[in-house]
Write an enzyme that holds these catalytic residues in place. Structure first.
Site, PDB file in Angstrom:
ATOM      1  N   ASP A 530       1.206  -1.222   0.117  1.00  0.00           N
ATOM      2  CA  ASP A 530      -0.279   0.384  -0.149  1.00  0.00           C
ATOM      3  C   ASP A 530       1.210   1.110   0.094  1.00  0.00           C
ATOM      4  OD1 ASP A 530      -2.028   1.013   0.095  1.00  0.00           O
ATOM      5  OD2 ASP A 530      -1.770   1.932   2.515  1.00  0.00           O
ATOM      6  N   ASP A 726      -0.716  -0.959   6.284  1.00  0.00           N
ATOM      7  CA  ASP A 726      -0.804   0.202   7.559  1.00  0.00           C
ATOM      8  C   ASP A 726      -2.028  -0.483   8.918  1.00  0.00           C
ATOM      9  OD1 ASP A 726      -2.881   0.602   6.788  1.00  0.00           O
ATOM     10  OD2 ASP A 726      -3.158   2.995   6.709  1.00  0.00           O
ATOM     11  N   ASP A 730      -6.572  -1.844   5.058  1.00  0.00           N
ATOM     12  CA  ASP A 730      -6.297  -2.630   4.151  1.00  0.00           C
ATOM     13  C   ASP A 730      -6.683  -4.341   5.188  1.00  0.00           C
ATOM     14  OD1 ASP A 730      -4.907  -1.130   2.439  1.00  0.00           O
ATOM     15  OD2 ASP A 730      -2.923  -1.066   3.697  1.00  0.00           O
TER      16      ASP A 730
END
Length: 847
Positions: A530, A726, A730
């Site tokens: 990410d 994080d 997610d």
């Protein structure tokens, strides 16, 4: 006189034969008291009990449908001890809410969790019994018992059952449980090690005397010795070997007897057989003054095996000691400040409550989680994050319980105490990783179990052959076969390496929370990142505000901050911080969409804030193309605010690249792994970050569902996916990946959804973790290769008579020690220095 206690009837199993004359308690093995016998019907057979306590426990076991405990157990249970009134009152105290603050964690669903230390665990069947007994209680939602640490993790509904009910249920089946205390656990560990060292010392001291006598006997056999001296040396060797057999080797005989009763041979069966055969044959040869004696082989075998197991215990307990060191990091006392009286009072840390203000002097350990109110200093968080450099702290910044203040006094306000602290969360996740066995370890256990049965069968056939071919060689060859093929090295190949690696990574700030994580990480082929909060620091700042409605900049920020207070995203925190001087507006019916944005009703209007795509989907409001092009520059991100169908404002946010990102990506690409970036941010921001870190494969403006589909597509193509995020937005894609890695922070610790958590936030440590996982698999393969090669060479050599019993004992023990020593190479010196530097703080109280 005989008292018959009727119990639930069940068919008698073949593994538990009926005896017509029993002289010991069926439950604990203690002698029966005289003629007065209490009996309990277990599996259709009346079994004698030594006291009403054992009878009551047996009744409780059978009433719960757990009679199989007596079939599976590999050791006798401890003698029952009825709880006295003081013990019952002590158990009842654990229901007190104030006391539970110290060790009970409240779940998001209202459930409660606790880690219990079980006393009386002696074998795997004890674990089986406790798990099923606790799980059968109404209101217990989850239970896991770790045999290595003797800890039970229990989650329950306090509306249906209280903690005292669980503790009493455990006491009813003959065990004692209490909330886990790391200092008590350390005492138990010390006692076990002392016992092993005592047995090892006796075996070494007496074994050396036997070896001296054996040298004389071997020399006499070569050059000649008078018969009376030879017989004297034999009797002296017998006398010196008896304590080794009766005391030092007792654990091998006890474990082997349990395995044989259970018809499940373990590695101690060939060990006990070899020792028994060698000793009995030697004693017979001594008594009859015929044949050969093997006292030297017996004592060497016991000594070498005890040595190997002691070193194995040391390595296996290392990860447990890391968890205990974390728990012991909390000081015993601290200095609380009374703002009304302006007084300072030294109090136990257990009395702290959120909102209290405490004084942290230089050198003191921070007692709980909170924020700095006064003072500027730096703290050492190396044991928690692996970062050795001190971290500066000033008013408003967070302090983590367990860190050490270095320079100047600090006044902090307590926010989280007890099991709610980050330190407790780390210890809890580490304990979970230790309780789960990786797949490769399960395979090793199954191979070892099959191998033992095959070796026993082969040894019996070869013993029969040599008995007819050459009776003089039958005994030494049989002993050598039993000894040389002990699968200790095979069973130690995996757990020692895994334990050492988990311990090493924890000290470097990489917390492994699942047993399979390292094995999967080493085999991962695709690493998916990410952007925000992962490749970037997540410390976002507001650069620019573009207003499109008849509102001021401050009014737009006020609306945005009011909505974003219902989100944990780094963008949300940046907007809330930017509007810190504005009063929060009332938001009704707030709704956060992970990876999209937040919506809510403000003054009768439905407002939306988030990505341009999210706002356009819900309101139809779109940024003008020329404005969008002007705002999208570099790695900056855009957040849009709209009300109903009206565009209100656009916010331009900036973030910094996280340390170690370039090095990590470069290392992954150099090792042949595929690296990709999946982000919900716009194209310009995604491309900017991808170029900086060196990622060619990227996708942008993705929803969490889009990310999930892309990961599933990779997996369908055969990829082993490691997802790094994080842990906030997610969660779905982290759950889908074979190994999930969350970047550290309190949210990641609380959610506990990841298999690995990077506590320090430095991606260089993740690169070290991947390297350590690969080295761990390499060492495990080396250990398996060595164990296999050793047995392929040693087995035929022993079968042909080329290996003497003493040499077999030496070879088997050296094989086990080599496996342990090879695994211990995974521990790095830097980690040891970190622990050594922080150890004095483990026992130092604040104040």
């Amino acid at each position: 006189m005989q008292l018959q206690v009727p119990m639930q009837q069940a068919p008698l199993t073949s593994s538990q034969p009926t005896t017509t004359h029993e002289v010991a308690c069926y439950h604990c093995g203690q002698p029966l008291p005289g003629s007065k016998t209490i009996k309990v019907v277990i599996k259709g057979e009346a079994r004698p009990m030594c006291c009403h306590g054992c009878a009551a426990i047996a009744q409780a076991i059978c009433a719960g449908g757990l009679e199989d405990f007596y079939r599976h157990r590999t050791a006798l249970s401890p003698k029952a001890a009825r709880l006295d009134r003081d013990a019952e009152r002590e158990i009842a105290l654990y229901d007190h809410p104030e006391l539970q603050r110290e060790f009970v964690r409240l779940g998001v669903d209202g459930s409660r969790e606790v880690s219990l230390l079980l006393e009386g665990i002696v074998c795997a069947a004890c674990v089986w019994l406790n798990e099923r007994r606790i799980a059968a209680l109404p209101g217990v939602l989850e239970v896991q018992v770790n045999y290595t640490t003797h800890r039970a993790h229990v989650r329950w509904d306090d509306n249906r059952i209280h903690l005292s009910g669980i503790l009493n249920a455990i006491a009813d089946i003959g065990y004692r449980a209490r909330p886990y205390d790391p200092r008590r656990q350390e005492q138990v560990l010390i006692r076990v090690r002392r016992d092993q060292l005592r047995r090892l010392g006796v075996a070494g001291a007496l074994g050396m005397q036997v070896m001296i006598l054996s040298v004389a006997l071997y020399g006499g056999a070569w050059w000649g010795i008078e018969a009376e001296f030879r017989q004297l040396f034999r009797w002296l060797s017998l006398a010196l070997t008896l304590p080794i057999i009766g005391y030092c080797a007792q654990p091998f005989f006890t474990s082997a007897w349990r395995d044989l009763k259970n018809r499940r041979p373990g590695m101690d069966v060939p060990v006990a057989l070899a020792i028994s055969i060698a000793f009995v044959a030697s004693a017979w040869a001594t008594a009859t003054d015929t044949g050969e004696v093997y006292y030297d082989s017996v004592v060497m075998f016991v000594f070498f095996l005890l040595s190997a197991r002691y070193f194995e215990l040391t390595a296996r307990k290392r990860a447990v000691e890391v968890a205990d060191a974390l728990a012991q990091r909390s000081p015993a006392t601290t200095v609380r400040i009374d703002p009304e009286r302006n007084e300072q009072t030294v109090i136990p840390v257990g009395l702290l409550r959120p909102g209290d203000r405490v004084l942290i002097r230089p050198g003191d350990t921070v007692p709980a989680d909170g924020r700095v109110q006064q003072g500027d200093s730096s703290v050492d968080e190396s044991l928690l994050t692996g970062e050795s450099a001190p971290i500066g702290k000033s008013p408003g910044e967070t302090l983590i319980g367990g860190s050490i203040n270095i320079e100047s006094p600090l006044v902090m306000e307590i926010e989280h105490v007890g099991v709610q602290t980050r330190l407790a969360g780390i210890a809890r996740l580490l304990e979970r990783a230790q309780s789960e066995k990786p797949q490769i370890a399960q395979i090793a256990d199954r191979v070892a179990a099959w191998f033992i049965g095959a070796v026993l069968t082969l040894t019996a056939l070869l013993a029969l052959y040599w008995w007819y071919a050459n009776p003089h060689l039958a005994l030494p060859i049989t002993i050598a076969l039993l000894v040389v093929t002990c699968p200790c090295a095979l069973s130690l190949a995996t757990p020692t390496a895994v334990t050492v690696t988990v311990s090493r990574l924890m000290r470097r700030g990489l917390l492994v929370t699942r047993g399979h994580a390292l094995e999967t990480l080493a085999r991962a082929t695709h690493f998916v990142f990410d952007k925000t909060g992962t490749l970037t620091k997540g410390k976002v700042r507001l650069l620019e505000t573009e207003v499109f409605a008849n509102l001021t900049r401050d009014q737009c920020l006020q609306i945005a901050a009011s909505l974003e207070r219902h989100s944990e995203h780094p963008f949300a925190k940046a907007l809330v911080n930017a509007a810190h001087n504005s009063a929060s507006l009332t938001v009704s019916s707030p709704h956060a969409v992970p990876g999209g944005g937040v919506s809510g009703n403000i003054n009768g209007h439905r407002c939306f804030i988030g990505s341009p795509c999210f706002v356009y989907t819900h309101t139809g409001a779109r940024l003008p193309e020329h404005k969008l092009a002007g705002l999208q520059h570099g790695a900056h991100s855009i957040v849009v605010l709209a009300s109903d169908e009206t565009l209100l404002a656009a916010f331009v946010l900036a973030d910094e690249l996280r340390a170690g990102a370039r090095e990590l990506v470069a290392q992954l690409k150099a090792s042949g792994r595929s690296v990709s970036l999946l982000t919900g941010d716009h194209e310009a921001a995604a491309h900017s970050i991808a170029v900086q870190v060196g990622i060619e494969q990227l996708a942008f403006e993705l929803t969490p569902k889009d990310k999930l589909e892309r990961v599933r597509t990779l997996q369908k193509e055969g990829a082993i996916v490691a997802m790094i995020g994080d842990g906030v937005n997610d969660a779905p894609v982290l759950a889908q990946a074979q190994v999930a890695i969350a970047i550290g922070g309190e949210t990641a610790i609380t959610a506990a959804a990841a298999d690995i958590i990077l506590l320090s936030g430095n991606l260089r440590q993740l690169a070290n973790g991947i390297d350590a996982a690969c080295k761990m698999l390499h060492v495990i393969r080396q250990n398996f290769a060595w164990a296999l090669a050793y047995n392929l060479i040693a087995l035929p050599a022993a079968a042909l008579g080329f290996v003497a019993p003493w040499l077999a004992a030496l070879g088997m023990s050296v094989s086990s020690l080599l496996v342990v020593a090879n695994a211990l190479r995974l521990a790095d010196k830097r980690s040891e220095r970190v622990v050594a530097r922080t150890k004095p703080a483990l026992v130092r109280p604040s104040g």
